[in-house]
Design a protein around this motif. Sequence first.
Motif, PDB file in Angstrom:
ATOM      1  N   ASP A 140      12.671  -4.889 -14.313  1.00  0.00           N
ATOM      2  CA  ASP A 140      13.418  -6.141 -14.492  1.00  0.00           C
ATOM      3  C   ASP A 140      14.023  -6.261 -15.889  1.00  0.00           C
ATOM      4  N   GLU A 141      13.920  -5.182 -16.665  1.00  0.00           N
ATOM      5  CA  GLU A 141      14.431  -5.197 -18.041  1.00  0.00           C
ATOM      6  C   GLU A 141      15.817  -4.544 -18.097  1.00  0.00           C
ATOM      7  N   PHE A 142      16.634  -5.063 -18.998  1.00  0.00           N
ATOM      8  CA  PHE A 142      17.996  -4.514 -19.170  1.00  0.00           C
ATOM      9  C   PHE A 142      18.172  -3.992 -20.597  1.00  0.00           C
ATOM     10  N   TYR A 143      18.874  -2.880 -20.683  1.00  0.00           N
ATOM     11  CA  TYR A 143      19.125  -2.249 -21.979  1.00  0.00           C
ATOM     12  C   TYR A 143      20.608  -1.868 -22.058  1.00  0.00           C
ATOM     13  N   VAL A 144      21.076  -1.665 -23.296  1.00  0.00           N
ATOM     14  CA  VAL A 144      22.461  -1.237 -23.522  1.00  0.00           C
ATOM     15  C   VAL A 144      22.441   0.044 -24.360  1.00  0.00           C
ATOM     16  N   VAL A 145      23.128   1.069 -23.846  1.00  0.00           N
ATOM     17  CA  VAL A 145      23.288   2.322 -24.594  1.00  0.00           C
ATOM     18  C   VAL A 145      24.702   2.317 -25.190  1.00  0.00           C
ATOM     19  N   PRO A 146      24.860   2.490 -26.538  1.00  0.00           N
ATOM     20  CA  PRO A 146      26.213   2.534 -27.111  1.00  0.00           C
ATOM     21  C   PRO A 146      27.080   3.562 -26.392  1.00  0.00           C
ATOM     22  N   LEU A 147      28.236   3.117 -25.924  1.00  0.00           N
ATOM     23  CA  LEU A 147      29.063   3.972 -25.069  1.00  0.00           C
ATOM     24  C   LEU A 147      29.563   5.217 -25.799  1.00  0.00           C
ATOM     25  N   THR A 148      29.658   5.136 -27.116  1.00  0.00           N
ATOM     26  CA  THR A 148      30.152   6.302 -27.856  1.00  0.00           C
ATOM     27  C   THR A 148      29.192   7.479 -27.769  1.00  0.00           C
ATOM     28  N   LEU A 149      27.937   7.203 -27.441  1.00  0.00           N
ATOM     29  CA  LEU A 149      26.949   8.281 -27.356  1.00  0.00           C
ATOM     30  C   LEU A 149      26.838   8.856 -25.949  1.00  0.00           C
ATOM     31  N   VAL A 150      27.384   8.141 -24.959  1.00  0.00           N
ATOM     32  CA  VAL A 150      27.187   8.544 -23.557  1.00  0.00           C
ATOM     33  C   VAL A 150      28.170   9.643 -23.172  1.00  0.00           C
ATOM     34  N   GLU A 151      27.618  10.719 -22.605  1.00  0.00           N
ATOM     35  CA  GLU A 151      28.477  11.810 -22.129  1.00  0.00           C
ATOM     36  C   GLU A 151      28.675  11.742 -20.621  1.00  0.00           C
ATOM     37  N   GLU A 152      27.612  11.512 -19.877  1.00  0.00           N
ATOM     38  CA  GLU A 152      27.731  11.413 -18.426  1.00  0.00           C
ATOM     39  C   GLU A 152      26.438  10.846 -17.852  1.00  0.00           C
ATOM     40  N   CYS A 153      26.469  10.509 -16.572  1.00  0.00           N
ATOM     41  CA  CYS A 153      25.279  10.023 -15.868  1.00  0.00           C
ATOM     42  C   CYS A 153      25.056  10.897 -14.631  1.00  0.00           C
ATOM     43  N   VAL A 154      23.818  11.293 -14.411  1.00  0.00           N
ATOM     44  CA  VAL A 154      23.489  12.112 -13.241  1.00  0.00           C
ATOM     45  C   VAL A 154      22.251  11.545 -12.573  1.00  0.00           C
ATOM     46  N   GLU A 155      22.048  11.919 -11.304  1.00  0.00           N
ATOM     47  CA  GLU A 155      20.873  11.440 -10.559  1.00  0.00           C
ATOM     48  C   GLU A 155      19.681  12.344 -10.819  1.00  0.00           C
ATOM     49  N   LEU A 156      18.498  11.762 -10.755  1.00  0.00           N
ATOM     50  CA  LEU A 156      17.259  12.523 -10.905  1.00  0.00           C
ATOM     51  C   LEU A 156      16.363  12.199  -9.712  1.00  0.00           C
ATOM     52  N   ILE A 157      16.107  13.214  -8.914  1.00  0.00           N
ATOM     53  CA  ILE A 157      15.253  13.037  -7.730  1.00  0.00           C
ATOM     54  C   ILE A 157      13.995  13.879  -7.948  1.00  0.00           C
ATOM     55  N   GLN A 158      12.852  13.224  -8.025  1.00  0.00           N
ATOM     56  CA  GLN A 158      11.600  13.926  -8.270  1.00  0.00           C
ATOM     57  C   GLN A 158      10.499  13.352  -7.396  1.00  0.00           C
ATOM     58  N   THR A 159       9.542  14.205  -7.115  1.00  0.00           N
ATOM     59  CA  THR A 159       8.338  13.751  -6.407  1.00  0.00           C
ATOM     60  C   THR A 159       7.389  13.148  -7.440  1.00  0.00           C
ATOM     61  N   PRO A 160       6.404  12.363  -7.013  1.00  0.00           N
ATOM     62  CA  PRO A 160       5.427  11.811  -7.971  1.00  0.00           C
ATOM     63  C   PRO A 160       4.755  12.896  -8.798  1.00  0.00           C
ATOM     64  N   GLU A 161       4.480  14.046  -8.178  1.00  0.00           N
ATOM     65  CA  GLU A 161       3.837  15.136  -8.928  1.00  0.00           C
ATOM     66  C   GLU A 161       4.770  15.639 -10.030  1.00  0.00           C
ATOM     67  N   GLU A 162       6.051  15.783  -9.698  1.00  0.00           N
ATOM     68  CA  GLU A 162       7.012  16.274 -10.693  1.00  0.00           C
ATOM     69  C   GLU A 162       7.146  15.278 -11.850  1.00  0.00           C
ATOM     70  N   ARG A 163       7.035  13.983 -11.522  1.00  0.00           N
ATOM     71  CA  ARG A 163       7.156  12.972 -12.581  1.00  0.00           C
ATOM     72  C   ARG A 163       6.007  13.047 -13.577  1.00  0.00           C
ATOM     73  N   ARG A 164       4.866  13.523 -13.093  1.00  0.00           N
ATOM     74  CA  ARG A 164       3.696  13.559 -13.974  1.00  0.00           C
ATOM     75  C   ARG A 164       3.658  14.801 -14.864  1.00  0.00           C
ATOM     76  N   ARG A 165       4.616  15.711 -14.674  1.00  0.00           N
ATOM     77  CA  ARG A 165       4.635  16.908 -15.510  1.00  0.00           C
ATOM     78  C   ARG A 165       4.894  16.520 -16.977  1.00  0.00           C
ATOM     79  N   GLU A 166       4.213  17.250 -17.872  1.00  0.00           N
ATOM     80  CA  GLU A 166       4.403  16.975 -19.294  1.00  0.00           C
ATOM     81  C   GLU A 166       5.763  17.445 -19.780  1.00  0.00           C
ATOM     82  N   GLN A 167       6.246  18.549 -19.190  1.00  0.00           N
ATOM     83  CA  GLN A 167       7.540  19.110 -19.581  1.00  0.00           C
ATOM     84  C   GLN A 167       8.665  18.283 -18.967  1.00  0.00           C
TER      85      GLN A 167
END
Length: 708
Positions: A583-610
Motif C-alpha cells: 500500500d506504499e507509493f514511491y517515486v524513482v527519478p525518471l532520469t535514472l530509469v532505463e527500462e522496466c521488465v517483469e520478474l516472475i519467480q517462485t517463492p523458493e527463488e525469491r528466498r535465494r540470497e543471490q
Amino acid sequence: MPQDDINRQAFKEEAYDLLGELESALLELEENPQDQELIDRVFRAMHTVKGSGAMFGFDDIATFTHDVETAFDKVRGGEIPVTRELLDLTLRARDHILELLDDTTGTRAGSASAKEIIAGLRRLSGAPCAAVAAPAGAAPLPAEPGEPTDDTTPGDADAVTYRIRFRPGRDILHCGASPLALLAELRELGMSQVAAHIGEVPPLSELDPEGCYVWWDVILSTDKGEDAIRDVFIFVEDDCEVTIQVIDTLGALEGDTTYKRLGEILVERGDIAADDLRRVLGEQPRLGDLLTEAGVVSREQVESALAEQTAVRRIRKDRDEQATASSIRVAADKLDDLVDLVGELVIVQAQISQMVSTRGDQALTALAEELERLSDELRDSTLSVRMLPIGTTFSKFRRLVRDLSAELGKQIELRTKGAETELDKTVIERLNDPLVHLLRNSIDHGVEPPDARRAAGKDPCGEILLSAEHSGGEVVITIRDDGKGMDPAALRAKGVERGLIAKDADLSDKELFALIFAPGFSTAHKVTSVSGRGVGMDVVKRGIDALRGSIDVDSKKGEGTTITVRLPLTLAIIDGLQVQVQDEFYVVPLTLVEECVELIQTPEERRREQQVMNLRGSIVPYLRLRDWFDIPGDPPEIEQIVVTGVEGQRVGIVVDHVIGEHQTVIKTLGRVYRDVQGLSGATIKGDGSMALILDVPRLVRIAAEARA
C-alpha cells in the motif's frame, strides 16, 4: 525595513554583481591587455561602484574606489599600460571593496592593506603617494577637472544630449571671466566632448594678448536640464554668444542607433547652406575633405561635427544596449516562495484532474485539461526564472586557478566552455564548494610543475578545461586536466594499506579510481596547505549526492584526469516514475530509469540470497524494495523490476507495480525520516496521499556495502 536600509541593501546586491563583473573583466584583460572594451568594462564597474557607494552612504568604498578608478582612467587614456602588477593590485582592490561591503564594524577602511594597494596604484599611475585611503566616513574625493560626474554616464536613461556653441566675446578676458573655467563647470554636469575652433586666431603681429579668439562646440549628455547649462553662463551671457540645442533624447533613439550624417549636422548648425552642401556633394564623394577644400567650413568645424556624430552614436548605442538588457532585481527568497506556491498549484491541479477523471463529465474534463496546460506553462516559466547561466561562477574559478597556480609555482591556463549552460540557482550555489575542491585538487595533484612537464615532453603551461553542457534532463560538468594522471597501482596499494579492499581483490581501474572518494583516502606523500590530508573528496561526493547528482572519474597515467559531474536541472520539481509496494507509493527519478521488465519467480527463488537477473545476456543485480523497507504482505505473482543506471552500473529495483510517470514536487522530509536510508524527500500525489522519493544512488551504495 526603512527606505534607507532598503536602498543600501539594493546597492550591496548591485555591488556584489559589479564586483563579480569586475573580477571577470580583469581576468579576461590579463589575456587581452590591449582590449579597449575590457578596459572600459573595468572602468565602468568601478565608476558605478564609486558613484552609487557615495550616493547610499558607503563613503569608505567611494573614497577607496576613486583611487583605483583614477589609475584605470589613465589606462583608458593610454597613459599607463596593463601589467601583471596593475592587475594584481586591482584584483586586491576588488577584494578589499568586497570586505568593505561586508564589514559591519567599520574597521576595514584605512587598513594597512588598503594603504598598500593605493600606494601601489599611485606609484604605477605616477600620482603623488602622500595621500592614502581616507578613513571611514570621509567624503569622496572631488572629481578631477574634466572628469565626468558620478551620476551621469552616456547610458543614463534620463540624460539628454545637447549641442552647445560657446563663442565668447573678444573682450571677455577684460572683465575677469575665464572661458576655460566655464567649460570645466560645464563638464561637471555630465559626459562631454569639447571641440575648440582656433581659425580666428590672427598672426602674432596682430594678436591682442588680452583678446579671446577661440570658440568652442560642446556635446554634453546630462540629466540636469537646460537651465543648469544656462546657469553656467549666467554672468557672461551679455558678452558671449551661447546657443543650446537638444540633439538627442531617450525617445529619439528608439529603433535607431545611427545619427545624422556630417552634412546634416553642418547645415543644422548653420555652418553651411543646404545649397552649398548639395553643390559640393555633386562634385566629390568625400564630404569632409571636400567641404574643407571648398572653404565652406574649416577643418576644426568638420572635426567638431564628426566628434558630435561619434559621441551621439556611442551614446545611443550604449542606451540601446542598456534598454535591451533591462531587467528587474528580485530577492531570491521571493522566487523560492513563488516556486513553492507553483508546487502547491501543481499538486492541486493533479488532485482536480484525478477527481474529474472519475466523474466522466466532458465539460469538467475540458476545464481540467486547460488547467493542466496552464499549470504546466506556469511551472516551466517559474522554474526558468530561477535558472542562471553557470558561467556566473566561472570567474571565481579563473581567479582561483590564477592565484593558486602562482602560489605553487605552476603555469596553468583555465579554459571554460558552455558558460551559457543554465542551472537552477540553488544547484549553482551548492555546487560552488565541490567545484572549488575539484579544481584545487587538479592544480595541486594533477598538473605538474613546469620542469616536470618539460621533462615529460609537455608544454610547461598546463591546462584545465572546465566545461558544462546539457544532456537530456541533466547538466554534465567536466573538469579535465592534462597533468600526470592517477596511478591505479598506487591507488590499489593505498586501498589495501587502509583496509578498503582485499589484497587479491579483482578491481577495474574505474573501481580503483573511485577509492579517492573514501574518507581519509590520499596518496599524497606530504600534506600541504592546499591538500594531502585525504579530507575533501568524500565531502565532494556527499555534496554531489545531496544534489541528487553523480560523479565519475577517468584517468590515464601521464595524460591527465577527467572528472564528470552529472546534476539535475532543478531541485524543486522533477519528473518521476511512481511505483507501488503493497500500500506504499514511491517515486524513482525518471532520469535514472532505463527500462522496466517483469520478474516472475517462485517463492523458493525469491528466498535465494543471490539477487541477480539475466537481462538480454547481461547480469543485473537487483534489490527488493519490500525487503529493504521491511514492508509486510505477500508480493504479487508477477513483480516489476525498474532498471536504473547508477554511476555507470545497471541496478534493478523490484516493486509490486509500476504506476507511471509523475510530476514530482519535492517536499523535504521531517526529522522522523532523518535516519531512514535511501529516501531523499516526499511528494503529494493527485489523491492527496504521500509518496516517498527514492535516493537511488545512496540506496544502491548502502545495499552493496551491506552485501560486502
